[in-house]
Design an enzyme around this catalytic site. Structure first.
Site, PDB file in Angstrom:
ATOM      1  CG  HIS A 161      11.810  -4.097   3.596  1.00 36.63           C
ATOM      2  ND1 HIS A 161      11.733  -4.880   2.523  1.00 36.63           N
ATOM      3  CD2 HIS A 161      12.180  -2.947   2.926  1.00 36.63           C
ATOM      4  CE1 HIS A 161      11.231  -4.047   1.518  1.00 36.63           C
ATOM      5  NE2 HIS A 161      11.220  -2.844   1.871  1.00 36.63           N
ATOM      6  CG  HIS A 162      12.008  -2.482   9.238  1.00 38.21           C
ATOM      7  ND1 HIS A 162      10.619  -2.667   9.799  1.00 38.21           N
ATOM      8  CD2 HIS A 162      11.883  -1.600   7.940  1.00 38.21           C
ATOM      9  CE1 HIS A 162       9.659  -1.905   8.783  1.00 38.21           C
ATOM     10  NE2 HIS A 162      10.349  -1.288   7.946  1.00 38.21           N
ATOM     11  CE  LYS A 165       7.840  -3.804   4.139  1.00 35.00           C
ATOM     12  NZ  LYS A 165       7.004  -2.867   3.184  1.00 35.00           N
ATOM     13  N   GLY A 171       5.928  -4.200  -0.806  1.00 27.57           N
ATOM     14  CA  GLY A 171       4.597  -4.058  -2.532  1.00 27.57           C
ATOM     15  C   GLY A 171       5.914  -3.870  -3.734  1.00 27.57           C
ATOM     16  CB  THR A 172       9.069  -2.117  -3.474  1.00 26.59           C
ATOM     17  OG1 THR A 172       9.300  -1.248  -2.879  1.00 26.59           O
ATOM     18  CG2 THR A 172      10.561  -2.010  -4.286  1.00 26.59           C
TER      19      THR A 172
HETATM   20  N1  LIG Z   1       5.882   4.021  -0.461  1.00 19.76           N
HETATM   21  C1  LIG Z   1       6.642   3.951   0.306  1.00 19.76           C
HETATM   22  O1  LIG Z   1       7.852   4.074  -1.160  1.00 19.76           O
HETATM   23  C2  LIG Z   1       6.762   3.377   1.704  1.00 19.76           C
HETATM   24  C3  LIG Z   1       8.429   3.034   1.749  1.00 19.76           C
HETATM   25  C4  LIG Z   1       8.189   2.837   3.610  1.00 19.76           C
HETATM   26  C5  LIG Z   1       7.206   1.893   3.681  1.00 19.76           C
HETATM   27  N2  LIG Z   1       6.223   2.392   3.502  1.00 19.76           N
HETATM   28  C6  LIG Z   1       4.792   2.133   3.305  1.00 19.76           C
HETATM   29  O2  LIG Z   1       4.046   2.562   4.075  1.00 19.76           O
HETATM   30  C7  LIG Z   1       2.854   2.023   5.353  1.00 19.76           C
HETATM   31  C8  LIG Z   1       3.726   2.568   6.126  1.00 19.76           C
HETATM   32  O3  LIG Z   1       4.933   2.286   7.231  1.00 19.76           O
HETATM   33  P1  LIG Z   1       6.029   2.574   8.385  1.00 19.76           P
HETATM   34  O4  LIG Z   1       6.813   1.953   7.952  1.00 19.76           O
HETATM   35  O5  LIG Z   1       5.646   4.496   8.590  1.00 19.76           O
HETATM   36  O6  LIG Z   1       4.829   2.311   9.423  1.00 19.76           O
HETATM   37  P2  LIG Z   1       4.224   2.454  11.046  1.00 19.76           P
HETATM   38  O7  LIG Z   1       5.872   3.128  11.225  1.00 19.76           O
HETATM   39  O8  LIG Z   1       3.544   1.239  11.475  1.00 19.76           O
HETATM   40  O9  LIG Z   1       3.228   4.065  10.505  1.00 19.76           O
HETATM   41  C9  LIG Z   1       1.598   3.962  10.243  1.00 19.76           C
HETATM   42  C10 LIG Z   1       1.244   4.614  11.126  1.00 19.76           C
HETATM   43  O10 LIG Z   1      -0.073   4.806  10.600  1.00 19.76           O
HETATM   44  C11 LIG Z   1      -1.727   4.974  11.715  1.00 19.76           C
HETATM   45  N3  LIG Z   1      -2.237   4.407  11.798  1.00 19.76           N
HETATM   46  C12 LIG Z   1      -3.037   2.972  11.131  1.00 19.76           C
HETATM   47  N4  LIG Z   1      -3.819   3.079  10.812  1.00 19.76           N
HETATM   48  C13 LIG Z   1      -4.298   4.446  10.948  1.00 19.76           C
HETATM   49  C14 LIG Z   1      -5.973   4.895  10.605  1.00 19.76           C
HETATM   50  N5  LIG Z   1      -6.814   3.972  10.357  1.00 19.76           N
HETATM   51  N6  LIG Z   1      -5.900   6.015  10.819  1.00 19.76           N
HETATM   52  C15 LIG Z   1      -4.934   6.493  10.549  1.00 19.76           C
HETATM   53  N7  LIG Z   1      -3.389   6.093  11.263  1.00 19.76           N
HETATM   54  C16 LIG Z   1      -3.684   5.051  10.437  1.00 19.76           C
HETATM   55  C17 LIG Z   1      -0.618   3.733  12.650  1.00 19.76           C
HETATM   56  O11 LIG Z   1      -0.954   3.900  13.910  1.00 19.76           O
HETATM   57  P3  LIG Z   1      -0.475   2.706  15.124  1.00 19.76           P
HETATM   58  O12 LIG Z   1       0.989   2.476  15.300  1.00 19.76           O
HETATM   59  O13 LIG Z   1      -1.061   2.894  15.716  1.00 19.76           O
HETATM   60  O14 LIG Z   1      -1.446   1.379  14.545  1.00 19.76           O
HETATM   61  C18 LIG Z   1       0.833   4.417  13.037  1.00 19.76           C
HETATM   62  O15 LIG Z   1       1.366   5.583  13.254  1.00 19.76           O
HETATM   63  C19 LIG Z   1       3.619   0.365   5.515  1.00 19.76           C
HETATM   64  O16 LIG Z   1       2.614  -0.062   4.025  1.00 19.76           O
HETATM   65  C20 LIG Z   1       4.437   0.459   4.691  1.00 19.76           C
HETATM   66  O17 LIG Z   1       4.743  -0.728   3.733  1.00 19.76           O
HETATM   67  C21 LIG Z   1       6.264   2.557   2.029  1.00 19.76           C
END
Ligand SMILES: NC(=O)c1ccc[n+]([C@@H]2O[C@H](COP(=O)([O-])OP(=O)(O)OC[C@H]3O[C@@H](n4cnc5c(N)ncnc54)[C@H](OP(=O)(O)O)[C@@H]3O)[C@@H](O)[C@H]2O)c1
Length: 255
Positions: A161-162, A165, A171-172
């Protein structure tokens, strides 16, 4: 329930400024099958006050807010969470106060959070979706079947991953390990590689005497996960209390 949105699936996105949340907002806002009701970030986030879909033309998207209090009971069908372990609790509270389903896309949840989600599923539909891609759901099924056909083979999972992360293994990868275990694999090792802008790559290898086979999934765009999350939300709309996975959405569930 409001009837103003007809057959649309009404969503609120938590983590709306992040890599995943912003794509969910943008794609939902451009798709008439969905109504983007709201977008939430934590207090102090630089995204608060900005549009949840700044690039889109036409009707303006909602602004990102930092308080769930603006959302009224029955204003949405599904809360979609791509935030953090702490954010997952905010999403549970939000889904409870709106009285709607919750799609949890965030990975690396603590045991306590997973337990809280299980408890919450007694009162509403909860979909735990550490990977919302159709291809990964198919891969998990293939891995389970390969493991059952290759007893005694060593199973290894390499995930890449990038470099931003936060969790490892992904999780996958954990889910694929569970699939291999369900198929009978007992020696499973997992290796995580972080670097560059890799959206996501998972290879599961079964190695035995004189041979090995590999099954690989490569994600080339984050939109894949955003679209999968939206399709799963449409499936969740109006569904009663329960604990669901992407396999249920895709009709692959073996339970
Ligand atoms: N299900 C899937 O298929 C899939 C695919 C890709 C990623 N993911 C997962 O999804 C999650 C997010 O990934 P991402 O790459 O989008 O991360 P990201 O770019 O860090 O985005 C997460 C966002 O949520 C915000 N946040 C953190 N705590 C919060 C809270 N208590 N209330 C509201 N917002 C909050 C963060 O703010 P700050 O940056 O200011 O903390 C950030 O803007 C990770 O766990 C990743 O592993 C899942």
């Amino acid at each position: 329930m409001s009837t103003g949105h007809g057959q649309q699936t009404r969503i609120i996105v938590v983590g709306a400024g992040g890599r995943m949340g912003s794509r969910v907002c943008a794609i939902a806002h451009a798709d008439r099958a969905f109504a983007l009701i709201g977008a939430l970030e934590h207090a102090g986030s630089t995204f608060v006050g900005r549009s949840a879909s700044p690039e889109s033309g036409g009707e303006p998207a909602p602004k990102i807010v930092d308080s769930a209090r603006v959302f009224t009971r029955s204003c949405a069908d599904v809360v979609i969470d791509f935030s953090s372990d702490q954010g997952a609790h905010a999403s549970m509270a939000l889904a409870r106060s709106v009285d709607c389903a919750l799609l949890m896309g965030t990975t690396a949840l603590s045991e306590a959070t997973r337990e809280a989600l299980r408890e919450e599923s007694r009162g509403r539909a909860i979909l735990l979706a550490p990977n919302t891609s159709l291809g990964v759901a198919a891969l998990a099924d293939l891995v389970r079947r390969a493991a059952s056909m290759l007893p005694g083979y060593d199973c290894s999972i390499v995930e890449s991953h990038h470099n931003q992360k936060k969790d490892a293994p992904s999780g996958t990868a954990i889910r694929l390990a569970e699939s291999a275990k369900a198929g009978g694999a007992d020696r499973i090792e997992t290796l995580s590689v972080r670097g560059g802008d890799v959206v996501g790559e998972h290879t599961v290898r079964f190695a035995g005497p004189g041979e090995y086979i590999e099954l690989t999934h490569r994600a080339t765009s984050r939109d894949l996960f955003a679209r999968g999350a939206l399709a799963a939300s449409a499936w969740l709309r109006g569904r009663g209390p329960g604990w669901w996975t992407m396999e249920d959405v895709l009709g692959l569930s073996t339970r």
